[in-house]
Design a protein around this motif. Structure first.
Motif, PDB file in Angstrom:
ATOM      1  N   MET A   1      41.657  -0.478 -27.192  1.00 42.72           N
ATOM      2  CA  MET A   1      40.501   0.140 -27.182  1.00 42.72           C
ATOM      3  C   MET A   1      39.673  -0.094 -28.719  1.00 42.72           C
ATOM      4  SD  MET A   1      38.199   0.616 -24.840  1.00 42.72           S
ATOM      5  CE  MET A   1      36.339   0.451 -24.979  1.00 42.72           C
ATOM      6  N   ARG A   2      38.963  -1.443 -28.945  1.00 42.50           N
ATOM      7  CA  ARG A   2      38.342  -1.159 -30.277  1.00 42.50           C
ATOM      8  C   ARG A   2      37.007   0.139 -30.724  1.00 42.50           C
ATOM      9  NH1 ARG A   2      35.524  -6.134 -30.063  1.00 42.50           N
ATOM     10  NH2 ARG A   2      37.810  -7.790 -29.248  1.00 42.50           N
ATOM     11  N   LYS A   3      37.555   0.486 -31.381  1.00 37.92           N
ATOM     12  CA  LYS A   3      36.331   1.253 -31.590  1.00 37.92           C
ATOM     13  C   LYS A   3      35.081   1.137 -32.446  1.00 37.92           C
ATOM     14  CE  LYS A   3      40.186   3.165 -35.686  1.00 37.92           C
ATOM     15  NZ  LYS A   3      40.906   2.361 -35.766  1.00 37.92           N
ATOM     16  N   ALA A   4      34.144   2.100 -32.463  1.00 39.56           N
ATOM     17  CA  ALA A   4      32.858   1.719 -32.088  1.00 39.56           C
ATOM     18  C   ALA A   4      32.349   1.194 -33.569  1.00 39.56           C
ATOM     19  CB  ALA A   4      32.151   2.862 -31.320  1.00 39.56           C
ATOM     20  N   GLN A   5      33.002   2.038 -34.625  1.00 43.93           N
ATOM     21  CA  GLN A   5      32.504   1.190 -35.256  1.00 43.93           C
ATOM     22  C   GLN A   5      32.945   0.281 -36.818  1.00 43.93           C
ATOM     23  OE1 GLN A   5      30.470   2.648 -37.788  1.00 43.93           O
ATOM     24  NE2 GLN A   5      30.935   1.838 -39.115  1.00 43.93           N
ATOM     25  N   GLN A   6      34.095  -0.532 -35.441  1.00 45.87           N
ATOM     26  CA  GLN A   6      34.385  -1.729 -35.837  1.00 45.87           C
ATOM     27  C   GLN A   6      33.541  -2.830 -35.098  1.00 45.87           C
ATOM     28  OE1 GLN A   6      38.538  -1.686 -34.871  1.00 45.87           O
ATOM     29  NE2 GLN A   6      39.377  -2.865 -35.963  1.00 45.87           N
ATOM     30  N   THR A   7      33.440  -2.493 -33.827  1.00 43.04           N
ATOM     31  CA  THR A   7      32.898  -3.258 -33.035  1.00 43.04           C
ATOM     32  C   THR A   7      30.807  -3.496 -34.093  1.00 43.04           C
ATOM     33  OG1 THR A   7      33.461  -2.850 -30.831  1.00 43.04           O
ATOM     34  CG2 THR A   7      30.973  -3.453 -30.841  1.00 43.04           C
ATOM     35  N   ARG A   8      30.353  -2.599 -34.438  1.00 42.66           N
ATOM     36  CA  ARG A   8      29.337  -2.020 -35.243  1.00 42.66           C
ATOM     37  C   ARG A   8      28.788  -3.579 -36.170  1.00 42.66           C
ATOM     38  NH1 ARG A   8      27.666   3.231 -33.926  1.00 42.66           N
ATOM     39  NH2 ARG A   8      29.461   3.979 -35.649  1.00 42.66           N
TER      40      ARG A   8
ATOM     41  N   LEU B   1      31.555  -5.408 -36.718  1.00 42.41           N
ATOM     42  CA  LEU B   1      31.033  -6.867 -35.440  1.00 42.41           C
ATOM     43  C   LEU B   1      29.785  -7.891 -35.667  1.00 42.41           C
ATOM     44  CD1 LEU B   1      33.721  -9.114 -34.611  1.00 42.41           C
ATOM     45  CD2 LEU B   1      33.838  -8.394 -32.313  1.00 42.41           C
ATOM     46  N   VAL B   2      28.615  -6.955 -35.355  1.00 44.94           N
ATOM     47  CA  VAL B   2      27.022  -6.967 -34.386  1.00 44.94           C
ATOM     48  C   VAL B   2      26.412  -7.415 -35.668  1.00 44.94           C
ATOM     49  CG1 VAL B   2      25.200  -6.058 -33.617  1.00 44.94           C
ATOM     50  CG2 VAL B   2      27.812  -6.080 -32.886  1.00 44.94           C
ATOM     51  N   ALA B   3      27.455  -6.722 -36.900  1.00 40.76           N
ATOM     52  CA  ALA B   3      25.947  -6.623 -37.869  1.00 40.76           C
ATOM     53  C   ALA B   3      26.701  -7.779 -38.741  1.00 40.76           C
ATOM     54  CB  ALA B   3      26.674  -5.436 -38.943  1.00 40.76           C
ATOM     55  N   ALA B   4      28.215  -8.380 -38.251  1.00 41.10           N
ATOM     56  CA  ALA B   4      28.265  -9.670 -39.194  1.00 41.10           C
ATOM     57  C   ALA B   4      27.920 -10.599 -38.348  1.00 41.10           C
ATOM     58  CB  ALA B   4      29.365  -9.812 -39.405  1.00 41.10           C
ATOM     59  N   TRP B   5      27.470 -10.792 -37.264  1.00 41.64           N
ATOM     60  CA  TRP B   5      27.614 -11.967 -36.195  1.00 41.64           C
ATOM     61  C   TRP B   5      25.909 -12.634 -36.661  1.00 41.64           C
ATOM     62  CZ3 TRP B   5      23.497 -12.056 -31.945  1.00 41.64           C
ATOM     63  CH2 TRP B   5      23.151 -12.974 -31.399  1.00 41.64           C
TER      64      TRP B   5
ATOM     65  N   LEU C   1      23.998   0.090 -23.065  1.00 44.47           N
ATOM     66  CA  LEU C   1      24.722  -0.947 -23.182  1.00 44.47           C
ATOM     67  C   LEU C   1      25.889  -0.457 -24.103  1.00 44.47           C
ATOM     68  CD1 LEU C   1      22.309  -3.074 -22.960  1.00 44.47           C
ATOM     69  CD2 LEU C   1      23.367  -2.109 -20.607  1.00 44.47           C
ATOM     70  N   THR C   2      26.851  -1.206 -24.144  1.00 42.32           N
ATOM     71  CA  THR C   2      27.575  -1.194 -25.024  1.00 42.32           C
ATOM     72  C   THR C   2      27.780  -2.660 -25.967  1.00 42.32           C
ATOM     73  OG1 THR C   2      29.720  -1.528 -23.707  1.00 42.32           O
ATOM     74  CG2 THR C   2      29.424   0.185 -24.055  1.00 42.32           C
ATOM     75  N   GLU C   3      28.482  -2.909 -26.772  1.00 43.53           N
ATOM     76  CA  GLU C   3      28.484  -4.628 -27.446  1.00 43.53           C
ATOM     77  C   GLU C   3      29.379  -5.072 -27.930  1.00 43.53           C
ATOM     78  OE1 GLU C   3      25.147  -3.361 -31.281  1.00 43.53           O
ATOM     79  OE2 GLU C   3      24.486  -4.262 -29.278  1.00 43.53           O
TER      80      GLU C   3
ATOM     81  N   GLY D   1      30.756 -16.828 -28.935  1.00 44.81           N
ATOM     82  CA  GLY D   1      29.768 -16.999 -30.106  1.00 44.81           C
ATOM     83  C   GLY D   1      28.103 -16.023 -29.926  1.00 44.81           C
ATOM     84  N   ASN D   2      28.140 -15.362 -28.493  1.00 39.65           N
ATOM     85  CA  ASN D   2      27.108 -14.904 -28.118  1.00 39.65           C
ATOM     86  C   ASN D   2      27.284 -13.070 -28.715  1.00 39.65           C
ATOM     87  OD1 ASN D   2      25.843 -16.739 -27.338  1.00 39.65           O
ATOM     88  ND2 ASN D   2      26.581 -16.473 -25.176  1.00 39.65           N
ATOM     89  N   LEU D   3      25.766 -12.040 -28.953  1.00 40.40           N
ATOM     90  CA  LEU D   3      26.124 -11.229 -28.641  1.00 40.40           C
ATOM     91  C   LEU D   3      26.050 -10.414 -27.230  1.00 40.40           C
ATOM     92  CD1 LEU D   3      25.899  -8.111 -29.917  1.00 40.40           C
ATOM     93  CD2 LEU D   3      24.269  -8.950 -30.291  1.00 40.40           C
ATOM     94  N   LEU D   4      26.798  -9.824 -26.843  1.00 40.78           N
ATOM     95  CA  LEU D   4      27.107  -9.475 -25.505  1.00 40.78           C
ATOM     96  C   LEU D   4      27.235  -8.284 -25.372  1.00 40.78           C
ATOM     97  CD1 LEU D   4      28.259 -10.606 -22.528  1.00 40.78           C
ATOM     98  CD2 LEU D   4      30.372  -9.585 -23.184  1.00 40.78           C
ATOM     99  N   LEU D   5      26.055  -7.274 -23.846  1.00 50.50           N
ATOM    100  CA  LEU D   5      25.474  -6.519 -23.400  1.00 50.50           C
ATOM    101  C   LEU D   5      26.312  -5.941 -22.139  1.00 50.50           C
ATOM    102  CD1 LEU D   5      22.103  -7.188 -25.401  1.00 50.50           C
ATOM    103  CD2 LEU D   5      23.473  -5.804 -26.418  1.00 50.50           C
ATOM    104  N   SER D   6      26.770  -4.784 -22.677  1.00 53.87           N
ATOM    105  CA  SER D   6      27.535  -4.702 -21.022  1.00 53.87           C
ATOM    106  C   SER D   6      26.947  -3.496 -20.753  1.00 53.87           C
ATOM    107  CB  SER D   6      28.756  -4.519 -20.675  1.00 53.87           C
ATOM    108  OG  SER D   6      29.620  -6.347 -20.967  1.00 53.87           O
ATOM    109  N   MET D   7      27.514  -3.256 -19.361  1.00 50.65           N
ATOM    110  CA  MET D   7      26.967  -2.015 -18.847  1.00 50.65           C
ATOM    111  C   MET D   7      28.089  -1.114 -17.912  1.00 50.65           C
ATOM    112  SD  MET D   7      23.508  -0.450 -16.039  1.00 50.65           S
ATOM    113  CE  MET D   7      22.280  -0.581 -17.616  1.00 50.65           C
ATOM    114  N   ASN D   8      28.330  -0.610 -18.361  1.00 50.37           N
ATOM    115  CA  ASN D   8      29.704   0.227 -17.406  1.00 50.37           C
ATOM    116  C   ASN D   8      30.942  -1.287 -17.035  1.00 50.37           C
ATOM    117  OD1 ASN D   8      28.072   2.933 -16.629  1.00 50.37           O
ATOM    118  ND2 ASN D   8      27.197   1.377 -14.658  1.00 50.37           N
ATOM    119  N   GLY D   9      31.101  -1.674 -18.610  1.00 50.77           N
ATOM    120  CA  GLY D   9      32.228  -2.202 -18.632  1.00 50.77           C
ATOM    121  C   GLY D   9      32.179  -3.814 -17.963  1.00 50.77           C
ATOM    122  N   GLU D  10      30.287  -3.950 -17.270  1.00 50.98           N
ATOM    123  CA  GLU D  10      30.500  -5.230 -16.377  1.00 50.98           C
ATOM    124  C   GLU D  10      29.785  -6.162 -17.555  1.00 50.98           C
ATOM    125  OE1 GLU D  10      31.657  -6.992 -13.544  1.00 50.98           O
ATOM    126  OE2 GLU D  10      32.285  -5.058 -13.549  1.00 50.98           O
ATOM    127  N   PRO D  11      29.189  -7.264 -17.887  1.00 51.10           N
ATOM    128  CA  PRO D  11      28.377  -8.116 -18.517  1.00 51.10           C
ATOM    129  C   PRO D  11      27.176  -8.111 -17.826  1.00 51.10           C
ATOM    130  CG  PRO D  11      30.343  -8.950 -18.040  1.00 51.10           C
ATOM    131  CD  PRO D  11      30.818  -7.997 -18.224  1.00 51.10           C
TER     132      PRO D  11
END
Length: 129
Positions: A1-8, A10-14, A40-42, A47-57
């Motif tokens: 499981m990726r850490k939230a900080q890494q995801t943040r 990644l999203v900022a870099a995107w 939502l989790t992201e 190449g897109n910013l994907l926002l998911s709810m309960n693990g579902e896109p």
């Protein structure tokens, strides 16, 4: 499981890699979705910013030439409330936001809210069976 900080980061870099015309549009859409649907989790996918709810896109922010598309994964179900949307897939629909125009924040809010409500209802339905 990726850490939230890494995801943040990644999203900022995107956002940093978006073309200058599309960046503010994507940021406005993203900020509005985050303010409208808190849970939502992201992540970045295809190449897109994907926002998911309960693990579902649920939604994705997809930059294109001269516009940013908001992809709605449960779009076919959302059309019952919002009326016809763009898209020919079985379920996915999209709303295009031209880079040249200010983002229609109210439109983003209603799409995000409706999509999340539909997803929550479907989830509740699954949980009860």
């Amino acid at each position: 499981m990726r850490k939230a900080q890494q995801t943040r980061s990644l999203v900022a870099a995107w956002f940093d890699f978006l073309p200058p015309a599309e960046m503010p549009v994507a940021q406005a859409i993203h900020k509005t979705i985050r303010a409208t649907v808190a849970e939502l989790t992201e992540t970045i996918r295809q190449g897109n910013l994907l926002l998911s709810m309960n693990g579902e896109p649920l939604l994705a922010i997809a930059p294109a030439r001269d516009r940013v598309n908001l992809l709605i994964f449960n779009g076919a179900d959302v059309e019952a409330t919002l009326g016809p949307l763009e898209g020919v897939g079985r379920r996915q629909r999209q709303v295009a936001f031209p880079s040249a125009n200010p983002v229609d924040i109210a439109r983003v809010e209603i799409v995000a809210r409706t999509s999340a409500e539909v997803a929550r209802r479907q989830q509740a339905h699954v949980d009860h069976h």
